[in-house]
Enzyme design. Structure first.
Site, PDB file in Angstrom:
ATOM      1  CG  HIS A  78      -1.951  -1.054   1.241  1.00  0.00           C
ATOM      2  ND1 HIS A  78      -3.239  -0.873   0.800  1.00  0.00           N
ATOM      3  CD2 HIS A  78      -1.876  -2.333   1.669  1.00  0.00           C
ATOM      4  CE1 HIS A  78      -3.929  -1.999   0.970  1.00  0.00           C
ATOM      5  NE2 HIS A  78      -3.118  -2.908   1.484  1.00  0.00           N
ATOM      6  CG  ASN A 151      -8.055  -4.345   1.141  1.00  0.00           C
ATOM      7  OD1 ASN A 151      -7.323  -3.365   1.176  1.00  0.00           O
ATOM      8  ND2 ASN A 151      -7.613  -5.572   1.351  1.00  0.00           N
TER       9      ASN A 151
END
Ligand code: HEM
Length: 501
Positions: A78, A151
């Site tokens: 990420h 997510n």
């Protein structure tokens, strides 16, 4: 004696910003000492040209030395992201489920910071590529921070946390060629087929969202909402965009990645800047502990959803992004989120992935930002902090509690304490007994998703071509095994992929 203000690092920053805010700020060194125009070094001019620099030129040395150190480690996953600030508002009463203060009243608003990321690629890489999008949100409540680290797909690739580094490595660069590698990608998934449901999401067009305003976000895990009376419910949390899901096709996403690698960051920034604030509706699904024990899926298995027909969506909030970061590094890069950051009224479940994440994120933050990362302005809660048993360490700038006792049970300064976590004798329940073996059960929801794609024109065709486009560069033996895996979802699907290769 420490009062609420002395723990609020904002004060230091207000002092600093008084200087910044004057119309013509007086330039200083970082130590505050006024300095000459930094456009040239100190030097002794030699007759006949040339000049000698001086070691006493602190300004020159600081500028060079600081520049060489101005990167911090990027997140191992990420790494690439956009960020914003916003407001969460309670829209429906859920006090039957939780005693969390920020959820206690319809109309109550809580400010937050949010960071939306791709997962695999490095910081600054093209942001329209096929990937899961992460959604990390820090709500600054009256009872401390509440982080929701979600997510944009409702399930995850694995359900045993020991596989987390492996799944990510297989999605990143090959250790020898330093290239993304479809052979290792599919080799991992062929041999860890509990990932099939997440793969179905990733290779649908949802894997290439047209903007960050057009994605949903899902907690994925089962969390517990608790009440002070000792009761609890299991919940799954979902945020649904109010602007509809919009995706790029694989070809569009690839083209835009080349034309404007910052497409999604720019889209979010510009829309917020012009007052076109994106918004989401927050929903939850709830389940009693008794229902959990007898439900057909293990509720601590992150590769499964709870079908809406069994556990309907219940709206509870509205999320609006309404402000851009003032400084990306300070506001977003230095932000740190963790599923372990929870307010009273929200608790972890026995989901092993969640348990592992509760260790991993603070661990990552200590490495990436240092041991006092919670004191950074972007991470700092708006509620008072009093944690005198946690002191010192690098870059401690929060008063450090002076002479207050730094050990437990002191009689020299009294403290009050929260009631403590509700004790649930059977908090884990039988549902926590857990197997990571892949069975036909793992394919049921994937098959259902394949059928859903069939109800939307062109979506099954896109799915086949998205998988085939990625798989075609894998070695033949890996291709064969991947086709077998998709044949378990649907025999026709396996054949279609084989044909498209
Ligand atoms: C055992 C499973 C997992 C482990 C060990 C893990 C670990 C990590 C680590 C180490 C980071 C980097 C943190 C940093 O450097 O600040 C990260 C980031 C992130 N993870 Fe996970 N992760 C796991 C599963 C998940 C799942 C299931 C989700 C979503 C439901 C998720 C969502 C995110 C997001 C959104 C970020 C970015 C946070 C940010 O913006 O700072 N991860 N993860």
């Amino acid at each position: 004696m420490f009062n609420k203000l002395s723990f609020n690092s904002d004060i230091l920053f207000q002092m600093a910003s008084q200087l910044h805010n004057s119309a013509t700020p007086a330039y200083t060194l970082a130590e505050g000492c006024p300095q000459k125009d930094p456009a040239s070094s100190f030097s002794i001019n030699k007759p006949g040209g040339g000049s000698l620099l001086l070691l006493q030129d602190t300004q020159l040395i600081e500028k060079l030395a600081h520049f060489a150190r101005e990167r911090i480690p990027e997140r191992v996953v990420h790494a690439s992201a956009a960020g914003a600030f916003g407001e969460f508002e309670v829209t429906h009463d859920i006090t039957d489920l939780t005693s969390a203060a920020f959820l206690s009243e319809v109309g109550k608003k809580t400010p937050f910071l949010v960071r939306i990321s791709t997962v695999g690629p490095e910081r600054g890489s093209a942001d329209t590529v096929r990937d899961v999008r992460g959604w990390a949100m820090k709500l600054k409540t009256d009872e401390g921070n509440q982080d929701w680290v979600f997510n944009d797909i409702p399930v995850f690739f694995v359900r045993d946390p020991i596989k987390f580094p492996s799944v990510n490595r297989s999605h990143k660069r090959h250790p020898r060629t330093h290239l993304p590698d479809s052979t290792m990608f599919w080799d991992f998934h062929n041999n860890n087929q509990e990932s099939i449901h997440a793969l179905m999401c990733l290779f649908s067009d949802r894997g290439t969202p047209a903007s960050l305003r057009n994605i949903d976000a899902f907690g994925g895990h089962t969390y517990k909402f608790t009440k002070t009376d000792g009761t609890f419910h299991y919940v799954k949390i979902h945020f649904k965009t109010n602007h509809g899901i919009k995706n790029f096709t694989d070809a569009e996403a690839t083209r835009i990645a080349g034309e404007n690698p910052n497409h999604n960051v720019q889209d979010l920034f510009e829309n917020i800047e012009k007052g076109d604030f994106p918004s989401w509706t927050a929903y939850l699904q709830d389940m009693t502990p008794e229902q959990a024990e007898s439900y057909k899926w293990n509720i601590f298995d992150m590769t499964k959803v709870w079908p809406h027909k069994d556990f309907p969506l219940r709206p509870f909030g509205k999320i609006v992004f309404n402000k851009n970061p003032q400084n990306y590094f300070a506001d977003i890069e230095q932000a740190s989120f963790s599923p372990s950051t929870m307010v009273p009224g929200i608790e972890p479940s026995a989901d092993p992935m969640l348990q592992a994440r509760m260790f991993s994120y603070p661990d990552a933050a200590r490495y990436r930002l240092g041991v006092n990362y919670q004191q950074l302005p972007t991470n700092c809660p708006v509620s008072p902090v009093y944690s005198p048993m946690q002191r010192d360490g690098a870059a401690n700038f929060r008063g450090n509690y002076g002479p207050d006792p730094n050990y437990v049970r002191s009689s020299l300064r009294s403290m009050t304490y929260a009631a403590g976590n509700v004790s649930h004798d059977e908090w884990a329940g039988k549902a926590a007994s857990y197997s990571s073996e892949v069975t036909d059960d793992d394919f049921v929801q994937a098959t259902a998703l394949w059928a859903v794609l069939g109800t939307q024109p062109g979506q099954q065709e896109n799915f086949v071509s998205n998988v085939a486009g990625h798989l075609k560069s894998a070695i033949p033996q890996v291709q064969e095994k991947t086709i077998e895996m998709f044949s378990r979802v649907d025999e026709g699907l396996g054949k279609l992929i084989a044909k498209a290769l």
